[in-house]
Design a protein around this motif. Structure first.
Motif, short mmCIF file in Angstrom:
data_model
loop_
_atom_site.label_atom_id
_atom_site.label_comp_id
_atom_site.label_asym_id
_atom_site.label_seq_id
_atom_site.Cartn_x
_atom_site.Cartn_y
_atom_site.Cartn_z
N UNK A 42 1.00 -1.34 0.04
CA UNK A 42 0.03 -0.07 -0.02
C UNK A 42 0.80 1.24 -0.04
N UNK A 43 1.93 1.26 0.64
CA UNK A 43 2.66 2.28 0.65
C UNK A 43 3.36 2.58 -0.43
N UNK A 44 3.88 1.66 -1.42
CA UNK A 44 4.52 1.75 -2.51
C UNK A 44 3.53 2.19 -3.36
N UNK A 45 2.07 1.83 -3.41
CA UNK A 45 1.03 2.28 -4.09
C UNK A 45 0.96 3.66 -4.20
N UNK A 46 0.77 4.14 -3.06
CA UNK A 46 0.69 5.67 -2.68
C UNK A 46 1.76 6.36 -2.95
N UNK A 47 3.19 5.91 -3.03
CA UNK A 47 4.27 6.74 -3.40
C UNK A 47 4.17 6.73 -4.87
N UNK A 48 3.78 5.91 -5.56
CA UNK A 48 3.53 6.00 -7.15
C UNK A 48 2.70 6.83 -7.37
N UNK A 62 -6.61 1.42 -1.31
CA UNK A 62 -7.85 1.35 -0.41
C UNK A 62 -8.49 -0.10 -0.76
N UNK A 63 -8.35 -0.82 -1.98
CA UNK A 63 -8.56 -2.19 -2.22
C UNK A 63 -7.46 -2.97 -1.59
N UNK A 65 -6.19 -2.38 1.35
CA UNK A 65 -6.55 -2.45 2.80
C UNK A 65 -7.88 -3.39 3.08
N UNK A 66 -8.77 -3.16 1.95
CA UNK A 66 -10.08 -4.02 2.15
C UNK A 66 -9.90 -5.52 1.98
N UNK A 67 -8.75 -5.89 1.24
CA UNK A 67 -8.56 -7.34 1.13
C UNK A 67 -7.77 -7.82 2.48
N UNK A 68 -6.96 -6.90 3.03
CA UNK A 68 -6.21 -7.09 4.24
C UNK A 68 -7.18 -7.47 5.12
N UNK A 69 -8.21 -6.66 5.47
CA UNK A 69 -9.56 -6.62 6.53
C UNK A 69 -9.94 -7.98 6.41
N UNK A 70 -10.29 -8.45 5.10
CA UNK A 70 -10.97 -9.58 5.01
C UNK A 70 -10.14 -10.90 5.15
N UNK A 71 -8.86 -10.62 4.64
CA UNK A 71 -8.07 -11.83 5.07
C UNK A 71 -7.78 -11.96 6.73
#
Length: 99
Positions: A42-48, A62-63, A65-71
């Motif tokens: 997520x940090x790399x995606x936000x940096x790009x 955001x996607x 983070x949602x996948x991480x919460x489901x996992x």
């Protein structure tokens, strides 16, 4: 700040998470290390996204983070069920999940 710093921190956190997934045997610690890896991505995606000046990276983060919460929800449910049934909590010895 330069994008290189963000990517360096992301790479370090991802490497720590990957090392934890490979070396740990406790399922809770493996899930925690997976969360580290997802946070680093997520940090790399936000940096790009910051580098390109658009919101696409924010949407993908955001996607993630949602996948991480489901996992976490599914993984924690499985781990709690295993603890209740007094099954071995060693990841290598978990044979009941095989179909």
């Amino acid at each position: 700040m330069d994008i290189g710093w963000y990517l360096a921190v992301s790479a370090i956190v991802f490497a720590i998470g990957a090392a934890g997934v490979i070396t740990r045997r406790n399922p809770l610690l493996v899930l925690l290390c997976l969360e580290l890896m997802l946070g680093a991505s997520s940090l790399a995606l936000l940096a790009f996204a910051k580098m390109h000046g658009n919101l696409d990276g924010h949407v993908f983060a955001l996607v993630v983070i949602v996948v991480a919460a489901a996992e976490v929800a599914v993984g924690l449910g499985i781990v709690v069920a295993l603890y209740r049934n007094k099954v071995a909590v060693d990841v290598d010895e978990l044979r009941e999940l095989h179909g």
